[in-house]
Design a protein around this motif. Sequence first.
Motif, PDB file in Angstrom:
ATOM      1  N   LEU A 139       0.874  -1.175   0.000  1.00  0.00           N
ATOM      2  CA  LEU A 139       0.000   0.000   0.000  1.00  0.00           C
ATOM      3  C   LEU A 139       0.909   1.222   0.000  1.00  0.00           C
ATOM      4  CD1 LEU A 139      -3.038   0.869   0.209  1.00  0.00           C
ATOM      5  CD2 LEU A 139      -2.616   1.160   2.662  1.00  0.00           C
ATOM      6  N   LEU A 140       0.931   1.948  -1.111  1.00  0.00           N
ATOM      7  CA  LEU A 140       1.845   3.071  -1.250  1.00  0.00           C
ATOM      8  C   LEU A 140       1.479   4.198  -0.296  1.00  0.00           C
ATOM      9  CD1 LEU A 140       2.221   3.244  -5.139  1.00  0.00           C
ATOM     10  CD2 LEU A 140       3.669   2.050  -3.482  1.00  0.00           C
ATOM     11  N   GLU A 141       2.464   5.027  -0.011  1.00  0.00           N
ATOM     12  CA  GLU A 141       2.241   6.145   0.909  1.00  0.00           C
ATOM     13  C   GLU A 141       1.148   7.057   0.380  1.00  0.00           C
ATOM     14  OE1 GLU A 141       4.769   9.811   3.007  1.00  0.00           O
ATOM     15  OE2 GLU A 141       5.778   8.357   1.677  1.00  0.00           O
ATOM     16  N   GLY A 142       0.186   7.366   1.217  1.00  0.00           N
ATOM     17  CA  GLY A 142      -0.904   8.250   0.828  1.00  0.00           C
ATOM     18  C   GLY A 142      -2.035   7.577   0.087  1.00  0.00           C
ATOM     19  N   ALA A 143      -1.942   6.259  -0.112  1.00  0.00           N
ATOM     20  CA  ALA A 143      -2.961   5.557  -0.896  1.00  0.00           C
ATOM     21  C   ALA A 143      -4.124   5.107  -0.025  1.00  0.00           C
ATOM     22  CB  ALA A 143      -2.339   4.344  -1.585  1.00  0.00           C
ATOM     23  N   THR A 144      -5.311   5.187  -0.582  1.00  0.00           N
ATOM     24  CA  THR A 144      -6.501   4.574   0.008  1.00  0.00           C
ATOM     25  C   THR A 144      -7.080   3.612  -1.029  1.00  0.00           C
ATOM     26  OG1 THR A 144      -7.940   6.362  -0.781  1.00  0.00           O
ATOM     27  CG2 THR A 144      -7.033   6.563   1.446  1.00  0.00           C
ATOM     28  N   VAL A 145      -7.751   2.582  -0.567  1.00  0.00           N
ATOM     29  CA  VAL A 145      -8.309   1.592  -1.484  1.00  0.00           C
ATOM     30  C   VAL A 145      -9.626   2.110  -2.050  1.00  0.00           C
ATOM     31  CG1 VAL A 145      -9.206  -0.745  -1.710  1.00  0.00           C
ATOM     32  CG2 VAL A 145      -7.187  -0.324  -0.302  1.00  0.00           C
ATOM     33  N   HIS A 146      -9.682   2.234  -3.363  1.00  0.00           N
ATOM     34  CA  HIS A 146     -10.886   2.717  -4.042  1.00  0.00           C
ATOM     35  C   HIS A 146     -11.856   1.570  -4.321  1.00  0.00           C
ATOM     36  CE1 HIS A 146     -13.134   5.480  -6.697  1.00  0.00           C
ATOM     37  NE2 HIS A 146     -13.304   4.429  -7.480  1.00  0.00           N
ATOM     38  N   ALA A 147     -11.332   0.397  -4.709  1.00  0.00           N
ATOM     39  CA  ALA A 147     -12.187  -0.751  -5.015  1.00  0.00           C
ATOM     40  C   ALA A 147     -11.331  -2.005  -5.058  1.00  0.00           C
ATOM     41  CB  ALA A 147     -12.909  -0.555  -6.348  1.00  0.00           C
ATOM     42  N   THR A 148     -11.949  -3.164  -4.843  1.00  0.00           N
ATOM     43  CA  THR A 148     -11.244  -4.444  -4.946  1.00  0.00           C
ATOM     44  C   THR A 148     -12.100  -5.438  -5.719  1.00  0.00           C
ATOM     45  OG1 THR A 148     -12.176  -5.386  -2.910  1.00  0.00           O
ATOM     46  CG2 THR A 148     -10.144  -4.109  -2.690  1.00  0.00           C
ATOM     47  N   GLU A 149     -11.412  -6.362  -6.412  1.00  0.00           N
ATOM     48  CA  GLU A 149     -12.088  -7.460  -7.117  1.00  0.00           C
ATOM     49  C   GLU A 149     -13.287  -6.962  -7.908  1.00  0.00           C
ATOM     50  OE1 GLU A 149     -11.259 -10.701  -7.373  1.00  0.00           O
ATOM     51  OE2 GLU A 149      -9.419 -10.428  -6.210  1.00  0.00           O
ATOM     52  N   VAL A 150     -13.045  -5.973  -8.763  1.00  0.00           N
ATOM     53  CA  VAL A 150     -14.133  -5.367  -9.522  1.00  0.00           C
ATOM     54  C   VAL A 150     -14.126  -5.886 -10.955  1.00  0.00           C
ATOM     55  CG1 VAL A 150     -15.118  -3.213 -10.356  1.00  0.00           C
ATOM     56  CG2 VAL A 150     -14.057  -3.303  -8.103  1.00  0.00           C
ATOM     57  N   SER A 151     -15.231  -6.465 -11.381  1.00  0.00           N
ATOM     58  CA  SER A 151     -15.370  -6.939 -12.755  1.00  0.00           C
ATOM     59  C   SER A 151     -15.788  -5.770 -13.652  1.00  0.00           C
ATOM     60  CB  SER A 151     -16.404  -8.056 -12.838  1.00  0.00           C
ATOM     61  OG  SER A 151     -15.998  -9.173 -12.071  1.00  0.00           O
ATOM     62  N   PHE A 152     -15.339  -5.792 -14.897  1.00  0.00           N
ATOM     63  CA  PHE A 152     -15.706  -4.736 -15.834  1.00  0.00           C
ATOM     64  C   PHE A 152     -15.919  -5.317 -17.228  1.00  0.00           C
ATOM     65  CE2 PHE A 152     -11.129  -5.088 -16.394  1.00  0.00           C
ATOM     66  CZ  PHE A 152     -10.953  -4.923 -17.758  1.00  0.00           C
ATOM     67  N   ARG A 153     -16.699  -4.603 -18.015  1.00  0.00           N
ATOM     68  CA  ARG A 153     -16.874  -4.882 -19.437  1.00  0.00           C
ATOM     69  C   ARG A 153     -16.774  -3.560 -20.166  1.00  0.00           C
ATOM     70  NH1 ARG A 153     -21.487  -9.360 -20.690  1.00  0.00           N
ATOM     71  NH2 ARG A 153     -20.888  -8.704 -22.789  1.00  0.00           N
ATOM     72  N   ASP A 154     -15.918  -3.505 -21.159  1.00  0.00           N
ATOM     73  CA  ASP A 154     -15.687  -2.264 -21.884  1.00  0.00           C
ATOM     74  C   ASP A 154     -15.128  -2.623 -23.260  1.00  0.00           C
ATOM     75  OD1 ASP A 154     -15.610   0.411 -22.414  1.00  0.00           O
ATOM     76  OD2 ASP A 154     -14.231   0.957 -20.815  1.00  0.00           O
ATOM     77  N   VAL A 155     -14.831  -1.620 -24.046  1.00  0.00           N
ATOM     78  CA  VAL A 155     -14.185  -1.820 -25.342  1.00  0.00           C
ATOM     79  C   VAL A 155     -12.787  -1.236 -25.259  1.00  0.00           C
ATOM     80  CG1 VAL A 155     -14.223  -1.298 -27.805  1.00  0.00           C
ATOM     81  CG2 VAL A 155     -16.361  -1.772 -26.594  1.00  0.00           C
TER      82      VAL A 155
END
Length: 274
Positions: A139-155
């Motif tokens: 976990l880098l300095e200053g980092a917060t977790v925005h999301a985990t294990e997120v599936s996506f569909r895109d082009v």
Amino acid sequence: WSIVKHREGGGLIDLFTGAVGPSAVPPGHLFSPSQVEAFGQCAYKWFGQAILRFGDPEEAEDDLAASIKGNLYHATLSRAVNAGRNAPDLRLAVLESLEQDFDATLAEMPGSLRLAGWPARRAELLAQLREAVKAADFLLEGATVHATEVSFRDVWRGLPMRGRIDRVDEIDNNLYVVDYKTSGSKPPGAQDANGMLKLDAQLPIYIEAGAPAIGEGLPVAGGYYYSLTKAEPLTRYGLGNRGKALDTGALEQLAVSVRTAVVTGDFAVAPDTM
């Protein structure tokens, strides 16, 4: 025999060396970052794996299969990070719940593990995960977790794409992709202009397509592979002077080659030079 002679003699591509026809790929086929990388290693390899569903022959295991170990590590960290996201010290919260989450993940995996000496192996795996979490780059300095294990569909560059991102962190209103790896080395990559497996595709696709799809308008500034066995980053993109830039030109050429092959049905056998 004539087919073998034609193939070994380097004749023009035909039905038996990859010219399978444009109807070979089902309409609307969804690619994944790993599929694109496999195509970049050898188009016929991708065709065999993704379309014909050929797999490696099963062999007896005296240790956890790489896929099982990867699923175990990924799911354990997803549980632990999600549970501790709002804690004052995320790293400490993950470490405190790690064993409990590890066992809960094991209980949900189909086919309980029955390796010889499992109690000792369990302790080794837990210790490895703990060291990975303790390391500064988890976990880098200053980092917060925005999301985990997120599936996506895109082009992505004209290719319908699906995938799942291990973790997306936020630093100073910028998003960074964190891709866990259970091995101690980064993926081999697709072929570059010299036929070497040096063109990284997986993480760049996550950065270009995956993170924007879930980023809620925040810019995606980079990311890194994080080795859970070595407890250190393997490849970084962005992150100031510590990372490199995406090779957008080579990635576009790779995408064009995939799109062209799907239309023409030509998946020539073309192993790398390594």
